[in-house]
Design an enzyme around this catalytic site. Sequence first.
Site, PDB file in Angstrom:
ATOM      1  N   ASP A 169      69.816  68.239  31.740  1.00 38.05           N
ATOM      2  CA  ASP A 169      71.158  67.676  31.911  1.00 38.05           C
ATOM      3  C   ASP A 169      71.526  66.837  30.684  1.00 38.05           C
ATOM      4  OD1 ASP A 169      69.483  65.549  32.445  1.00 38.05           O
ATOM      5  OD2 ASP A 169      70.454  64.975  34.331  1.00 38.05           O
ATOM      6  N   SER A 170      70.579  66.713  29.745  1.00 33.39           N
ATOM      7  CA  SER A 170      70.891  66.125  28.435  1.00 33.39           C
ATOM      8  C   SER A 170      71.995  66.925  27.744  1.00 33.39           C
ATOM      9  CB  SER A 170      69.642  66.103  27.545  1.00 33.39           C
ATOM     10  OG  SER A 170      69.004  67.368  27.548  1.00 33.39           O
ATOM     11  N   ASP A 222      67.719  71.798  35.123  1.00 33.37           N
ATOM     12  CA  ASP A 222      67.690  70.376  35.470  1.00 33.37           C
ATOM     13  C   ASP A 222      68.790  70.079  36.486  1.00 33.37           C
ATOM     14  OD1 ASP A 222      66.681  67.874  35.230  1.00 33.37           O
ATOM     15  OD2 ASP A 222      67.479  67.475  33.224  1.00 33.37           O
ATOM     16  N   LYS A 259      64.128  71.050  38.010  1.00 32.70           N
ATOM     17  CA  LYS A 259      63.583  69.697  37.824  1.00 32.70           C
ATOM     18  C   LYS A 259      64.499  68.699  38.504  1.00 32.70           C
ATOM     19  CE  LYS A 259      63.894  67.283  33.797  1.00 32.70           C
ATOM     20  NZ  LYS A 259      64.609  66.081  34.273  1.00 32.70           N
ATOM     21  N   GLU A 299      64.761  64.262  39.457  1.00 30.26           N
ATOM     22  CA  GLU A 299      64.216  62.947  39.133  1.00 30.26           C
ATOM     23  C   GLU A 299      63.790  62.180  40.382  1.00 30.26           C
ATOM     24  OE1 GLU A 299      66.987  60.803  36.643  1.00 30.26           O
ATOM     25  OE2 GLU A 299      67.016  62.391  35.126  1.00 30.26           O
ATOM     26  N   GLU A 322      58.642  60.136  31.468  1.00 28.09           N
ATOM     27  CA  GLU A 322      59.519  59.713  30.363  1.00 28.09           C
ATOM     28  C   GLU A 322      59.496  58.189  30.198  1.00 28.09           C
ATOM     29  OE1 GLU A 322      63.425  61.436  30.432  1.00 28.09           O
ATOM     30  OE2 GLU A 322      64.136  60.169  28.783  1.00 28.09           O
TER      31      GLU A 322
HETATM   32  O1  KIV Z   1      67.634  66.456  30.358  1.00 30.31           O
HETATM   33  C1  KIV Z   1      66.642  66.458  29.614  1.00 30.31           C
HETATM   34  O2  KIV Z   1      66.709  66.944  28.491  1.00 30.31           O
HETATM   35  C2  KIV Z   1      65.417  65.861  30.129  1.00 30.31           C
HETATM   36  C3  KIV Z   1      64.257  65.589  29.277  1.00 30.31           C
HETATM   37  C4  KIV Z   1      62.961  65.556  29.936  1.00 30.31           C
HETATM   38  C5  KIV Z   1      64.201  65.771  27.885  1.00 30.31           C
HETATM   39  O3  KIV Z   1      65.368  65.591  31.266  1.00 30.31           O
END
Ligand code: KIV
Length: 284
Positions: free
Chosen positions: A46-47, A85, A115, A117, A184
């Site tokens: 999500d970056s 993400d 992924k 969080e 992280e």
């Molecule tokens: O969104 C992302 O790029 C991340 C990282 C672990 C780099 O969550």
Amino acid sequence: MSRKITQCVLKEMKKNGEKIAAITSYDYLTTRLIDDVGIDLILVGDSLGMVELGYESTLPVTMEEVIHHLKAVTRAKPNAFVVGDMPFMSYQASVEDAIRNAGRFVKEGGAEGVKLEGGVRSVDAIKGIVRAAIPVVGHLGLTPQSLLQFGGYKIQGADNLSAARLIEDAKYLEDAGCCLIVIEGVPWGLAKEITETVSIPTIGIGAGKYCDGQILVIQDMLGIFEKPLPKFVKMYAQIGEGIKKAVAGYIKEVKNGKFPELKHSYSVKKRKKEKGSNEGSQDT
Ligand code: KIV
């Protein structure tokens, strides 16, 4: 022919002491390039909100935006394990949301894992997604979607209590069925302890050298992103400077008439006059 990386291969790599090299990617061509040189895991992070879409943080990123980029990445058919993400509020409100949205990543985006969080607070969502047979990557420490709660991007696990909580969280994630954990922004000693505590691989970002693998945002390590970079980033190239230099050269040559030259142009061969036709042949 390179092997297809699956969650099982990544778990095997930890057992064999083989480090996992992971990176973010958001488009087709970049994915082709990084897969060609053998990257193990690609995260459509999500970056992308910051490095592709110009948002201030990851919070505004939507499911549609991630799926759009996920599709571009998976069209490249990489050997790497591709993880999508899950954006802010796509899994927090209910387990049902979490399962449905993770399912969309797989069905529409072609993701091989998702992924999300959080530690214990995300366990119900993780269990639901794993029950739907979708591999889940956990994410602990300086989790960017908790920006408002943390009051900024601050190193986590710096005191004994929060370090102990993060170790507990890692155990919860393993028990819930996660296949990997991203760690992280935590001190390296804590990341080492977590890595030694869980049997699933840990992937560090700003978490030191003792994790089972490392991940970086591709624009950061290629030197494309303009903002000041955190200390944990190593720049492996200065592509941003290269782009500026190349485009400045192009601008100059367009303005002074040096580009295009004759060799960059098409010409029409001498027209043969045929009866009833006045068409020439095109030199391509
Ligand atoms: O969104 C992302 O790029 C991340 C990282 C672990 C780099 O969550």
